[in-house]
Design a protein around this motif. Sequence first.
Motif, mmCIF file in Angstrom:
data_model
loop_
_atom_site.group_PDB
_atom_site.id
_atom_site.type_symbol
_atom_site.label_atom_id
_atom_site.label_comp_id
_atom_site.label_asym_id
_atom_site.label_seq_id
_atom_site.Cartn_x
_atom_site.Cartn_y
_atom_site.Cartn_z
ATOM 1 N N ALA A 270 -43.470 90.316 29.239
ATOM 2 C CA ALA A 270 -42.263 89.492 29.347
ATOM 3 C C ALA A 270 -41.256 90.057 30.339
ATOM 4 O O ALA A 270 -40.290 89.371 30.690
ATOM 5 C CB ALA A 270 -41.607 89.330 27.979
ATOM 6 N N TYR A 271 -41.482 91.280 30.808
ATOM 7 C CA TYR A 271 -40.571 91.863 31.802
ATOM 8 C C TYR A 271 -40.540 90.988 33.050
ATOM 9 O O TYR A 271 -41.538 90.374 33.435
ATOM 10 C CB TYR A 271 -41.038 93.258 32.188
ATOM 11 C CG TYR A 271 -40.438 94.382 31.363
ATOM 12 C CD1 TYR A 271 -40.187 94.218 30.012
ATOM 13 C CD2 TYR A 271 -40.151 95.615 31.937
ATOM 14 C CE1 TYR A 271 -39.666 95.250 29.255
ATOM 15 C CE2 TYR A 271 -39.632 96.652 31.191
ATOM 16 C CZ TYR A 271 -39.377 96.467 29.856
ATOM 17 O OH TYR A 271 -38.855 97.481 29.105
ATOM 18 N N ASN A 272 -39.378 90.937 33.677
ATOM 19 C CA ASN A 272 -39.159 90.176 34.916
ATOM 20 C C ASN A 272 -39.309 88.669 34.712
ATOM 21 O O ASN A 272 -39.557 87.927 35.657
ATOM 22 C CB ASN A 272 -40.069 90.682 36.036
ATOM 23 C CG ASN A 272 -39.771 92.130 36.366
ATOM 24 O OD1 ASN A 272 -38.620 92.484 36.608
ATOM 25 N ND2 ASN A 272 -40.799 92.980 36.314
ATOM 26 N N ARG A 273 -39.138 88.239 33.471
ATOM 27 C CA ARG A 273 -39.054 86.823 33.141
ATOM 28 C C ARG A 273 -37.715 86.606 32.439
ATOM 29 O O ARG A 273 -37.204 87.517 31.766
ATOM 30 C CB ARG A 273 -40.195 86.385 32.221
ATOM 31 C CG ARG A 273 -41.585 86.708 32.759
ATOM 32 C CD ARG A 273 -42.672 86.312 31.757
ATOM 33 N NE ARG A 273 -43.943 86.936 32.096
ATOM 34 C CZ ARG A 273 -44.819 86.434 32.951
ATOM 35 N NH1 ARG A 273 -44.564 85.280 33.554
ATOM 36 N NH2 ARG A 273 -45.955 87.066 33.209
ATOM 37 N N TYR B 220 -37.872 89.690 27.467
ATOM 38 C CA TYR B 220 -37.250 88.744 28.390
ATOM 39 C C TYR B 220 -35.844 89.206 28.767
ATOM 40 O O TYR B 220 -35.139 89.820 27.957
ATOM 41 C CB TYR B 220 -37.168 87.351 27.769
ATOM 42 C CG TYR B 220 -38.467 86.594 27.791
ATOM 43 C CD1 TYR B 220 -38.791 85.762 28.855
ATOM 44 C CD2 TYR B 220 -39.387 86.721 26.755
ATOM 45 C CE1 TYR B 220 -39.995 85.064 28.886
ATOM 46 C CE2 TYR B 220 -40.586 86.027 26.768
ATOM 47 C CZ TYR B 220 -40.883 85.206 27.843
ATOM 48 O OH TYR B 220 -42.075 84.527 27.866
ATOM 49 N N THR B 221 -35.447 88.890 29.972
ATOM 50 C CA THR B 221 -34.071 89.082 30.405
ATOM 51 C C THR B 221 -33.284 87.830 30.035
ATOM 52 O O THR B 221 -33.702 86.716 30.347
ATOM 53 C CB THR B 221 -34.004 89.314 31.917
ATOM 54 O OG1 THR B 221 -34.672 90.545 32.229
ATOM 55 C CG2 THR B 221 -32.561 89.383 32.400
ATOM 56 N N ILE B 222 -32.142 88.012 29.378
ATOM 57 C CA ILE B 222 -31.299 86.896 28.968
ATOM 58 C C ILE B 222 -30.049 86.916 29.856
ATOM 59 O O ILE B 222 -29.167 87.752 29.659
ATOM 60 C CB ILE B 222 -30.892 86.990 27.483
ATOM 61 C CG1 ILE B 222 -32.106 87.310 26.599
ATOM 62 C CG2 ILE B 222 -30.196 85.716 27.054
ATOM 63 C CD1 ILE B 222 -33.181 86.258 26.596
ATOM 64 N N PRO B 223 -29.965 86.054 30.850
ATOM 65 C CA PRO B 223 -28.774 86.039 31.708
ATOM 66 C C PRO B 223 -27.527 85.655 30.918
ATOM 67 O O PRO B 223 -27.605 85.098 29.819
ATOM 68 C CB PRO B 223 -29.107 84.956 32.749
ATOM 69 C CG PRO B 223 -30.590 84.803 32.700
ATOM 70 C CD PRO B 223 -30.974 85.079 31.277
ATOM 71 N N GLY B 224 -26.372 85.957 31.500
ATOM 72 C CA GLY B 224 -25.127 85.488 30.898
ATOM 73 C C GLY B 224 -25.099 83.976 30.835
ATOM 74 O O GLY B 224 -25.559 83.302 31.753
ATOM 75 N N ASP C 112 -28.772 77.017 36.317
ATOM 76 C CA ASP C 112 -28.464 77.775 37.532
ATOM 77 C C ASP C 112 -28.543 79.276 37.281
ATOM 78 O O ASP C 112 -29.058 80.039 38.116
ATOM 79 C CB ASP C 112 -27.067 77.416 38.042
ATOM 80 C CG ASP C 112 -26.996 76.004 38.623
ATOM 81 O OD1 ASP C 112 -28.062 75.381 38.820
ATOM 82 O OD2 ASP C 112 -25.868 75.540 38.890
ATOM 83 N N ASN C 113 -28.026 79.722 36.141
ATOM 84 C CA ASN C 113 -28.059 81.154 35.830
ATOM 85 C C ASN C 113 -29.484 81.650 35.611
ATOM 86 O O ASN C 113 -29.859 82.739 36.075
ATOM 87 C CB ASN C 113 -27.198 81.443 34.602
ATOM 88 C CG ASN C 113 -25.717 81.226 34.869
ATOM 89 O OD1 ASN C 113 -25.300 81.089 36.015
ATOM 90 N ND2 ASN C 113 -24.923 81.177 33.814
ATOM 91 N N LEU C 114 -30.292 80.861 34.906
ATOM 92 C CA LEU C 114 -31.688 81.235 34.694
ATOM 93 C C LEU C 114 -32.425 81.333 36.029
ATOM 94 O O LEU C 114 -33.136 82.311 36.291
ATOM 95 C CB LEU C 114 -32.383 80.208 33.792
ATOM 96 C CG LEU C 114 -32.029 80.242 32.310
ATOM 97 C CD1 LEU C 114 -32.563 78.993 31.620
ATOM 98 C CD2 LEU C 114 -32.565 81.500 31.642
ATOM 99 N N HIS C 115 -32.239 80.339 36.885
ATOM 100 C CA HIS C 115 -32.931 80.322 38.171
ATOM 101 C C HIS C 115 -32.456 81.466 39.059
ATOM 102 O O HIS C 115 -33.266 82.147 39.704
ATOM 103 C CB HIS C 115 -32.693 78.975 38.855
ATOM 104 C CG HIS C 115 -33.491 78.784 40.095
ATOM 105 N ND1 HIS C 115 -32.989 78.171 41.217
ATOM 106 C CD2 HIS C 115 -34.772 79.146 40.413
ATOM 107 C CE1 HIS C 115 -33.916 78.153 42.168
ATOM 108 N NE2 HIS C 115 -34.993 78.735 41.700
ATOM 109 N N GLY C 116 -31.145 81.716 39.081
ATOM 110 C CA GLY C 116 -30.608 82.783 39.920
ATOM 111 C C GLY C 116 -31.120 84.157 39.522
ATOM 112 O O GLY C 116 -31.524 84.960 40.384
ATOM 113 N N VAL C 117 -31.138 84.439 38.235
ATOM 114 C CA VAL C 117 -31.601 85.750 37.777
ATOM 115 C C VAL C 117 -33.116 85.872 37.937
ATOM 116 O O VAL C 117 -33.634 86.937 38.278
ATOM 117 C CB VAL C 117 -31.150 86.007 36.326
ATOM 118 C CG1 VAL C 117 -31.743 87.315 35.798
ATOM 119 C CG2 VAL C 117 -29.626 86.055 36.250
ATOM 120 N N ALA C 118 -33.841 84.782 37.732
ATOM 121 C CA ALA C 118 -35.290 84.815 37.946
ATOM 122 C C ALA C 118 -35.614 85.127 39.405
ATOM 123 O O ALA C 118 -36.539 85.897 39.698
ATOM 124 C CB ALA C 118 -35.913 83.485 37.532
#
Length: 202
Positions: A112-115, A144-148, A183-189
């Motif tokens: 799940a890293y880098n997702r 998983y990474t959870i963006p702000g 937008d935040n999910l796409h940007g951090v991905a």
Amino acid sequence: MKALVINCTLKRSPEPSNTDALAGVVVERLEQSGVDVDVVRAVDLPIEPGVVSEPVREGDAWPLVHDKLLDSEILVIASPTWLGRPSSIAQRVLERMDAMLSETDEEGRPVAYNRVAGVVVTGNEDGAHHVISEISGALADIGYTIPGQAWTYWHLGPGPGPDYLDEERGRDWSHRTGRAMADNLHGVARALAERPVGPPPG
């Protein structure tokens, strides 16, 4: 880039789903950004209870969903609220995802890293932030990474009331928040794709 949305409504297709309708705002925004989005309504699939990625019994559909998870950089879990908690379908999905804790890629990183992951919640009672916290916390545990602000919700609590599809109040806020979430999910991905996190220390 690919995204997977797992709708954890209790309603089987083709019954209209409030959760699917709000998740659709996030899907539309991701697609506008060029993301290829796949939506799965988990209740339509024979997903057996368990904590493994392999089939629990013949006909278990979880391995198909697991493959979709590994093929996506973005995950959205969408759940209604029942008794102030995530749906039983959401819990089953998270329990099956528990197996990913021990799965690693060729570089030794948890798969799940880098997702990245986010949460969509609907309900005509309060409890949205609790549901967001429970699901986000589980996804972070898995790696998983959870963006702000990677969430949106629509609730009219406290107490029972109309459903999302039957009520216009609050939709504008939920839709703005859903677009920001996408937008935040796409940007951090994209950022993780350019500079991926390495494996944890041995």
